[in-house]
Design a protein around this motif. Structure first.
Motif, mmCIF file in Angstrom:
data_model
loop_
_atom_site.group_PDB
_atom_site.id
_atom_site.type_symbol
_atom_site.label_atom_id
_atom_site.label_comp_id
_atom_site.label_asym_id
_atom_site.label_seq_id
_atom_site.Cartn_x
_atom_site.Cartn_y
_atom_site.Cartn_z
ATOM 1 N N GLU A 1 47.829 35.719 48.984
ATOM 2 C CA GLU A 1 47.773 37.179 48.956
ATOM 3 C C GLU A 1 48.689 37.749 47.877
ATOM 4 O O GLU A 1 48.321 38.690 47.157
ATOM 5 N N LEU A 2 49.875 37.187 47.751
ATOM 6 C CA LEU A 2 50.800 37.671 46.728
ATOM 7 C C LEU A 2 50.283 37.337 45.334
ATOM 8 O O LEU A 2 50.396 38.148 44.403
ATOM 9 N N ALA A 3 49.689 36.159 45.173
ATOM 10 C CA ALA A 3 49.115 35.785 43.877
ATOM 11 C C ALA A 3 48.014 36.768 43.475
ATOM 12 O O ALA A 3 47.960 37.227 42.334
ATOM 13 N N ALA A 4 47.149 37.102 44.421
ATOM 14 C CA ALA A 4 46.057 38.045 44.137
ATOM 15 C C ALA A 4 46.602 39.430 43.792
ATOM 16 O O ALA A 4 46.090 40.106 42.885
ATOM 17 N N GLN A 5 47.649 39.837 44.487
ATOM 18 C CA GLN A 5 48.251 41.153 44.223
ATOM 19 C C GLN A 5 48.864 41.207 42.825
ATOM 20 O O GLN A 5 48.679 42.186 42.089
ATOM 21 N N TYR B 1 48.077 39.355 40.252
ATOM 22 C CA TYR B 1 46.982 39.315 39.281
ATOM 23 C C TYR B 1 46.365 40.700 39.090
ATOM 24 O O TYR B 1 46.071 41.112 37.963
ATOM 25 N N ASP B 2 46.185 41.433 40.187
ATOM 26 C CA ASP B 2 45.645 42.803 40.088
ATOM 27 C C ASP B 2 46.548 43.671 39.215
ATOM 28 O O ASP B 2 46.067 44.478 38.409
ATOM 29 N N ASN B 3 47.864 43.519 39.380
ATOM 30 C CA ASN B 3 48.810 44.285 38.570
ATOM 31 C C ASN B 3 48.725 43.902 37.101
ATOM 32 O O ASN B 3 48.718 44.766 36.221
ATOM 33 N N VAL B 4 48.669 42.592 36.837
ATOM 34 C CA VAL B 4 48.563 42.118 35.450
ATOM 35 C C VAL B 4 47.304 42.681 34.799
ATOM 36 O O VAL B 4 47.330 43.173 33.668
ATOM 37 N N ARG B 5 46.207 42.622 35.524
ATOM 38 C CA ARG B 5 44.925 43.103 34.996
ATOM 39 C C ARG B 5 44.959 44.612 34.733
ATOM 40 O O ARG B 5 44.474 45.088 33.699
#
Length: 441
Positions: free
Chosen positions: A84-88, A90-94
């Motif tokens: 979940e933290l990895a996905a979060q 990644y969303d910020n990076v994107r």
């Protein structure tokens, strides 16, 4: 202080503006300029203070300024403990890299690796990963870490708690010796400091808040309630308060499932999220919760970090964690980005020792309140008071001994004691009835 004064590019500033942020948080204000200078960083900040943007924005700028447009090796590696933290992240990076020519992707377990491998082969500048899946794909020769310039360890203390220290050391051995290292953690411990010494070179120490503090905007309450009545209290709080978005923490996976089922039976839409759930089920539950189609999300500590739910108003500790630092991370899901929030803990008699540990960590007393209709009975009140003020049993050694050291047997009564007057006479009678001794000569 503004984001522009931190030295960020106009493309990044535009992305920040679109996210709705106008002023950098303390951790961003302190970390961004140091990272842009190329220094190693050891950063500590309480959860919900903008740590992710604190390292994402400067590394995007560094990579943009030094990127080779024809060749896209992995330049920045962000390691994080949970999916979940990895996905979060990644969303910020994107989101922040919309206006710069940066490619990014995320890899984690629980899903088939085929799409992840394809994304990496198409070229990736920034890779967000959990340690296990990263090593799996490296072993399959699906990726190379030989050109990594920046390593970021996010929630490093949680990674150590989850037993990732060996994986981290394996990954570091695959990286170039010359690189920039950023270690972000909500708390500092001896183990974290030891890990930092082996990774960081002359790091700049960045602290945005005292260690193990909780967000000032979070109101904390304790309800003392018997274990058997906790579910009823949760239902009462949510129904009577008409709460729309509630994150509840349990200690076990089965406990999360049982509570979610009880809520569903009371027409309170809910879902459980924990390690036994498939990644698709976890993603679906989290998406429904964020979109308010699910009213209550019941989670184990897998969700204590990495869940970024904007304006989450309520967090309930259905059971207190046995590690006091986890309390800080749990309630840090509310009161984020300057918004107010409420953290409620349901505490049974067996959990009073956990309260003491949490209060010692926070260096503050937690407010105890009562809910009408759930007052403790006099017996329950007495039991909880005894549990909170337990005293060692008094010693019997100072009492006078009346039997002069001889231990009296429990069945040593007048009726069966061979030395009593009555039994002595009976023994004498039996002796005389035996008759003369036989002469065996």
């Amino acid at each position: 202080m503004t984001f522009e004064s931190l030295g960020l590019k106009k493309e990044l500033l535009k992305a920040i503006e679109e996210k709705g942020y106008t002023t950098p948080s303390p951790i961003q204000e302190k970390a961004i300029p140091v990272i842009l200078k190329g220094n190693d960083v050891l950063a500590s900040a309480q959860t919900g203070t903008g740590k992710t943007a604190g390292f994402t924005l400067p590394i995007l700028q560094i990579i943009t300024d030094t990127k080779n447009p024809k060749f896209r090796p992995i330049r920045a590696l962000i390691l994080t403990p949970t999916r979940e933290l990895a996905a979060q992240i990644y969303d910020n990076v994107r989101d922040y890299s919309k206006r710069v020519n940066i490619k990014s992707t995320v890899i984690f377990g629980g899903v088939k690796p085929k799409k992840q491998i394809a994304a990496i082969r198409n070229g990736v500048d920034v890779l967000v990963a959990t340690p296990g899946r990263l090593l799996d794909l490296h072993d399959q020769k699906a990726l190379s870490l030989k050109r990594v310039d920046i390593l970021i360890l996010d929630e490093a203390d949680r990674m150590l708690d989850m037993g990732f220290v060996r994986d981290i050391k394996k990954i570091i051995a695959l990286l170039p010796n010359q690189r920039q290292n950023l270690l972000f953690s909500a708390t500092f411990s001896k183990e974290i400091k030891k890990l930092a010494q082996g990774i960081l070179t002359n790091p700049s120490l960045v602290e945005a808040a005292p260690e193990n503090t909780t967000a000032e905007m979070v109101t904390q309450k304790i309800y003392r309630v018997p274990k058997s009545r906790k579910a009823a209290m949760v239902i009462e709080l949510i129904s009577k308060g008409n709460w729309d978005q509630v994150l509840i923490f349990t200690r076990t996976k089965h406990g999360a499932n049982r509570l979610a089922e009880k809520l569903q039976k009371k027409d309170i839409s809910s879902a459980a999220i924990h390690g036994n759930k498939s990644q698709s089920a976890r993603t679906k539950a989290l998406k429904g919760f964020k979109e308010n189609s699910i009213r209550v999300l019941v989670a184990t500590d897998i969700a204590a970090r990495g869940l970024d739910i904007p304006l989450l108003p309520h967090v309930i500790n259905y059971e207190l964690p046995n590690i006091p630092e986890d309390y800080v991370h749990r309630i840090g899901r509310t009161g984020r980005a300057g918004a107010s929030g409420e953290a409620i803990s349901l505490v049974s008699r067996e959990e009073l020792e956990y309260v003491k540990s949490i209060e010692k960590l926070l260096q503050q007393k937690l407010k105890i309140v009562e809910l009408e209709g759930f007052d403790l009975t006099p017996t329950e009140q007495s039991q909880q008071n005894r549990s909170s003020t337990k005293k060692p049993k008094s010693s019997q050694s100072n009492k006078p001994k009346r039997n002069f050291g001889r231990k009296k047997k429990s069945n040593d009564t007048k009726e069966n004691n061979p030395k009593s007057t009555k039994n002595r006479r009976n023994n004498n009678k039996r002796r005389f009835k035996k008759g003369p001794r036989k002469d065996n000569g």
